[in-house]
Design a protein around this motif. Structure first.
Motif, mmCIF file in Angstrom:
data_model
loop_
_atom_site.group_PDB
_atom_site.id
_atom_site.type_symbol
_atom_site.label_atom_id
_atom_site.label_comp_id
_atom_site.label_asym_id
_atom_site.label_seq_id
_atom_site.Cartn_x
_atom_site.Cartn_y
_atom_site.Cartn_z
ATOM 1 N N SER A 1 91.324 -7.728 -38.080
ATOM 2 C CA SER A 1 90.297 -7.864 -38.866
ATOM 3 C C SER A 1 89.061 -8.414 -38.059
ATOM 4 O O SER A 1 88.109 -8.618 -38.526
ATOM 5 C CB SER A 1 90.572 -8.938 -40.053
ATOM 6 N N VAL A 2 89.195 -8.210 -36.732
ATOM 7 C CA VAL A 2 87.925 -8.395 -35.823
ATOM 8 C C VAL A 2 87.746 -7.224 -34.816
ATOM 9 O O VAL A 2 88.654 -6.243 -34.667
ATOM 10 C CB VAL A 2 88.329 -9.576 -34.789
ATOM 11 N N THR A 3 86.315 -7.214 -34.537
ATOM 12 C CA THR A 3 85.944 -5.944 -33.799
ATOM 13 C C THR A 3 86.097 -6.475 -32.530
ATOM 14 O O THR A 3 85.725 -5.419 -31.434
ATOM 15 C CB THR A 3 84.649 -5.474 -34.084
ATOM 16 N N GLN A 4 85.962 -7.660 -32.055
ATOM 17 C CA GLN A 4 86.083 -8.130 -30.436
ATOM 18 C C GLN A 4 86.662 -9.352 -30.531
ATOM 19 O O GLN A 4 86.801 -10.314 -31.398
ATOM 20 C CB GLN A 4 84.600 -8.064 -29.962
ATOM 21 N N THR B 1 99.292 -5.344 -27.102
ATOM 22 C CA THR B 1 98.282 -5.341 -25.764
ATOM 23 C C THR B 1 97.265 -4.211 -25.735
ATOM 24 O O THR B 1 96.077 -4.666 -25.375
ATOM 25 C CB THR B 1 99.247 -5.474 -24.805
ATOM 26 N N ILE B 2 97.507 -2.990 -26.101
ATOM 27 C CA ILE B 2 96.441 -2.253 -25.952
ATOM 28 C C ILE B 2 95.088 -2.396 -26.982
ATOM 29 O O ILE B 2 94.210 -2.524 -26.465
ATOM 30 C CB ILE B 2 97.074 -1.021 -26.470
ATOM 31 N N LYS B 3 95.629 -3.056 -28.073
ATOM 32 C CA LYS B 3 94.416 -3.405 -29.018
ATOM 33 C C LYS B 3 93.714 -4.583 -28.461
ATOM 34 O O LYS B 3 92.630 -4.606 -28.412
ATOM 35 C CB LYS B 3 94.902 -3.737 -30.365
ATOM 36 N N VAL B 4 94.526 -5.546 -27.839
ATOM 37 C CA VAL B 4 93.896 -6.948 -27.392
ATOM 38 C C VAL B 4 93.076 -6.445 -26.433
ATOM 39 O O VAL B 4 91.788 -6.772 -26.097
ATOM 40 C CB VAL B 4 95.049 -7.743 -26.979
ATOM 41 N N VAL B 5 93.408 -5.544 -25.453
ATOM 42 C CA VAL B 5 92.615 -5.469 -24.198
ATOM 43 C C VAL B 5 91.591 -4.778 -24.471
ATOM 44 O O VAL B 5 90.313 -4.790 -24.289
ATOM 45 C CB VAL B 5 93.520 -4.201 -23.181
ATOM 46 N N LYS B 6 91.339 -3.618 -25.711
ATOM 47 C CA LYS B 6 90.364 -3.053 -26.070
ATOM 48 C C LYS B 6 89.167 -4.101 -26.649
ATOM 49 O O LYS B 6 88.097 -3.918 -26.558
ATOM 50 C CB LYS B 6 90.954 -2.104 -27.214
#
Lengths: 344, 557
Positions: free
Chosen positions: A111-114, A290-295
């Motif tokens: 639910s967040v963009t960054q 992790t892919i999403k977190v890094v993004k």
């Protein structure tokens, strides 16, 4: 004989309990009573034979009273919940060495963009935040549970800012089949063990489309560079990435079908849907998260082309070929730029 | 949640009978005290006693360094007999070959080592004379107040001005809690450091809280005038010679502090080391002496008395710092640490002159006592019990235990010291009092900085006056936004706002401009009739602005 405890009955938790049982009496904590009974009665679980000095329990009070050295090996998604339950029983005398290769995110990443750095915690940071334990460490390295359970020789690194934790970890785990190295680079070790998960997904993809060793070596080397860039942006030094938790774990997970993350990548390359793969896996593949977190952390200015490409493939339905074209057309930098790179 | 209050008048002593004060008892028998220090040095400095060769080489090295110090950087405050002492040690080392026993050189060298430790200890040790303390207690406020008064010949003003002094010196914090902790354990006060005036300011503040007297390290350069030197010595000041850098001296200093703490003597350190040259809030601490609180806490537990040590961070907040110009220039030249020759000029007389100037012209200062923490940075309740940030009760003994036993582990304790240092920095940040002066300086400098966003700080500092003038129409809205942001930060208990910040923006601006660095020869900020705000010293503006740079307020400009 010293008593130590493991929390979590996943494959790695069980393998670690067996290794610890070489030198110690071990309690292994299981959330579910039926698993406790199964382990204690059948002396086997998830295909692993359980060492005679391992006793399964479902009692935090007991393990925290009997053991001052505890190894929580719980998926990152359950880690905080476990700590909330465990915390009232812990004191500053306890030493916690976790073996969880994941990050805790304080917000819902869907639910967040960054993300802000402060919203991303390593497991040791989460332990410090949620409990009164200060002497915290982590265990990481090329430790594929199946090979450990088969008593193949292996090694790991115990990292902590406290030498006392490293010494206790070594005493508990070191044996003639398992070598334990020490490191004070706890943040680097934790990040290395988390980040290599998505490199392993990419390695599985390469294998899935039938690419050979050259491609994989390129991936592993540049994957490690990407891990270092990320680590530096978060205040870790490159040192840990050169050790067992970095290059060591990369070599194991990027070359092994035993790795869950590798298998996810492999099956994606074979055209399976992510949701089907994950439901078949029955265990957590930390690399996907992790892919999403890094993004979501891209605002911190580190180079992460591989994570970017994987994000597009996993979350935006890019074709694998599209992702590879994207990566292969990026400008090339210096071979060992991760040594000279200063984080922004 | 601490009950913060401001005190205006000195409170009665928590322990009335001064003969019961730990500082009195500890220094009553200096030989016993020094013996404990010596034994602790020998216990902790195992590296020096490793073997005959190491011990001999260390002693030779110490003698060499001490003789070099005396010839290269001699100070007026140096003990005239010191040269002779080191020559004698050198002679003993040389002639020892003739007297070496069967055990090699160790026996002789241990004797020499004892002489060196005795020498350091005797030079270092403080005293506590009740008569001197009572005199200071009575006289100092009046001397201070008299300094404030422009016409000291009028006697009645002498008395009325004590109240004025306390009006200018606002002491705030959870005072009752601190006083209560004094009954339970030992109090260690760790203030921020901006000015040479900090020590008298904090000394007076601690006395006003009614705490038992504190021991503190004072540079040997401050001991130049005999009578004053005696006075300081009698008030708990132990001598620290910062020219001495070798390990044995540092170990002696640390052991001195540790023993004072185990003897339950309240102590004062400046963990930032030297004064903040930039005017910024400390962001890094020197951990040497701070580590002694961890050692002492462990020793208290091992000795079985378990007496607790409480740390109280204190922020000192000034509208005007006399040395600001010199400090900021030092900082900008990136000269690093103060050099010792310059410090030598900071004699006790110089200090009084400075104090005079600051007090006579200071529009006020706020001394903010943070909530007490234990040596691991945990908050403590009214009974001195420790609680973690998530509210769990913890025992300090557990931090030192390994496999059920209390053990000494130098590496572990150095990590605990770092953790404590980080907590102190956090408390500094949260207990900084935003003065109107710092706020207007921050707003003014940041407006100029934004105007020249492509420039480096150095380029901004050399801008001509007409480029740095700000009209109030531009200034006021920014001041409003920053003030609102500060109010939000205060709501989260992450900063404290001074009473000035309750003023309407126009008034706040006016008061802040009047107070900021009010007595420098060049004005820091001034507003003319046309409503133009200007500065005569960008460097000073930068210095006063720096106090608020660690709160992320730049985005409101």
């Amino acid at each position: 004989m010293k008593k130590v405890a493991v929390i979590g009955t996943g494959n790695f938790g069980l393998a670690l309990a067996n290794l610890l049982a070489i030198n110690n009496e071990v309690f292994i904590y299981a959330r579910r009573e039926e698993i406790v009974e199964k382990i204690n009665e059948k002396r086997a679980h998830k295909g692993q034979t359980i060492h005679e000095r391992v006793t399964a329990v479902n009692d935090f009070d007991l393990i925290t009273k009997e053991c001052k050295l505890i190894f929580p090996i719980v998926p990152s998604s359950n880690f905080k919940e476990m700590l909330i339950q465990l915390s009232p029983y812990l004191t500053a005398e306890h030493i916690l060495i976790h073996g969880t290769k994941g990050l805790h995110i304080e917000v819902d990443i869907n639910s967040v963009t960054q993300l802000n750095k402060s919203e991303v915690l390593t497991m040791s940071e989460l332990i410090l935040k949620q409990t009164s334990v200060v002497r915290v460490g982590c265990i990481a390295g090329p430790n594929l549970a199946k090979e450990l359970s088969e008593k193949q020789i292996g090694g790991t690194v115990v990292a902590s800012r406290f030498n006392e934790v490293i010494v206790e970890g070594k005493k508990a785990l070191n044996s003639n089949i398992f070598r334990v190295y020490g490191s004070n680079e706890v943040l680097g070790v934790e990040l290395a063990s988390v980040l290599k998960n998505y490199i392993a997904i990419a390695a599985g993809m390469l294998e899935g489309i039938g690419y050979g060793d050259n491609s994989k070596a390129l991936l592993i080397t540049r994957g490690m560079a990407e891990m270092v860039f990320f680590g530096k942006a978060f205040g870790a030094s490159e040192k840990a990435f050169m050790g067992l938790a970095g290059i060591g774990d990369l070599m194991a997970t990027c070359n092994s079908k035993l790795s869950r993350n590798f298998r996810v990548g492999y099956q994606l390359a074979k055209g399976q849907k992510l949701s089907d793969i994950l439901s078949d896996l029955n265990e957590v593949a930390e690399g996907i998260k992790t892919i999403k977190v890094v993004k979501l952390l891209a605002g911190y200015g580190f180079n992460s082309p591989l994570a970017d490409a994987l994000y597009k493939i996993v979350y935006e339905d890019w074709e694998l070929k599209q992702g590879m074209d994207y990566l292969m057309n990026l400008p090339v930098s210096d071979d060992t730029d991760f040594f000279t790179h200063k984080d922004s | 949640m601490p009950t913060r209050k401001t005190i205006k008048k000195p409170l009665p002593s928590v322990v009335k009978n001064m003969e019961e004060w730990p500082i009195y008892k500890a220094y009553e028998n200096p030989d016993l005290f020094l013996n404990k220090v010596k034994e602790l040095v020998k216990k902790n400095a195992s590296w020096i006693l490793k073997d005959d060769v190491t011990l001999r080489n260390e002693i030779k090295n110490i003698v060499y360094q001490e003789k070099m110090r005396l010839s290269k950087t001699p100070w007026k405050s140096d003990n005239p007999k010191e040269k002779l002492f080191w020559s004698d040690i050198k002679k003993q080392v040389r002639s020892s070959k003739a007297t070496i026993s069967e055990n090699g050189t160790k026996e002789v060298d241990e004797r020499i080592l004892n002489q060196i430790l005795d020498f350091y200890g005797t030079e270092m040790i403080a005293d506590f004379k009740i008569s001197s303390f009572k005199f200071a207690q009575k006289a100092l406020p009046y001397i201070y107040s008299r300094l404030i008064n422009s016409f000291p010949q009028i006697v009645y003003r002498l008395f009325s001005s004590v109240d004025k002094l306390y009006d200018r010196m606002k002491i705030m914090g959870d005072i009752d809690h601190i006083r209560n902790l004094q009954k339970i354990g030992t109090v260690v006060v760790v203030p921020t450091h901006y000015s040479n005036l900090d020590s008298p300011t904090i000394g007076l503040s601690l006395n006003n809280l009614g705490l038992s007297a504190f021991t503190y390290g004072a540079g040997v350069n401050l001991f130049t005038i005999k009578s004053l030197s005696r006075f300081m010595h009698n008030l708990g000041a132990y001598k620290v010679d910062r020219r001495r850098k070798h390990r044995l001296y540092i170990e002696t200093l640390k052991s001195y502090s540790t023993i004072a703490l185990t003897e339950e003597v309240n102590s004062l350190f400046y963990p930032g080391g030297s004064r903040s040259h930039s005017g910024k809030l400390e962001n890094k601490l020197k951990l040497g002496l701070l580590g002694t609180v961890i050692d002492a806490q462990r020793m208290n537990l091992q000795d079985g008395n378990g007496k607790k040590i409480f740390i109280i961070p204190v922020t000192l907040n000034y509208h005007y710092v006399l040395e600001a110009k010199k400090l900021i220039e030092h900082y900008l030249k990136d000269e690093g640490k103060e050099n010792y020759l310059e410090d030598e000029n900071t004699t006790s007389f110089g200090l009084i002159k400075r104090a005079y100037k600051v007090i006579t012209s200071n529009p006020g200062m706020t001394i903010s006592f943070a909530p007490a923490i234990d040596v691991f940075g945990n908050k403590v309740n009214e009974n001195g019990e420790s609680y973690t940030s998530i509210g769990q009760k913890v025992e300090v003994a557990d931090y030192f235990k390994l496999n059920g036993k209390l053990v000494r582990d130098v590496q572990r304790d150095s990590q605990y010291t770092q953790i404590l240092g980080e907590r102190i920095l956090q408390e500094y940040k949260e207990n900084t009092v935003v003065l109107s002066s710092n706020l207007v300086a921050f707003v003014a400098f940041q407006i100029i900085r934004k105007r020249f966003s492509q420039f480096t700080v150095f380029e901004i500092l050399s801008l001509p006056k007409d480029e740095t003038t700000i009209h109030t129409d531009e200034f006021i809205p920014v001041l409003g936004r920053v003030k609102e942001a500060l109010i939000a930060i205060e709501k989260e208990n992450k900063i404290i706002l001074s009473a000035d910040l309750e003023l309407e923006l126009e008034e706040l601006m006016k008061v802040g401009i009047n107070k900021v660095g009010s007595s420098h020869p060049k004005y820091v900020l001034r507003k003319n009739k046309k409503g133009e705000i200007s500065t005569q010293s960008m460097k000073l503006l930068y210095y006063y602005h720096n106090k608020l740079t660690s709160y992320g307020l730049e985005k409101y400009i």
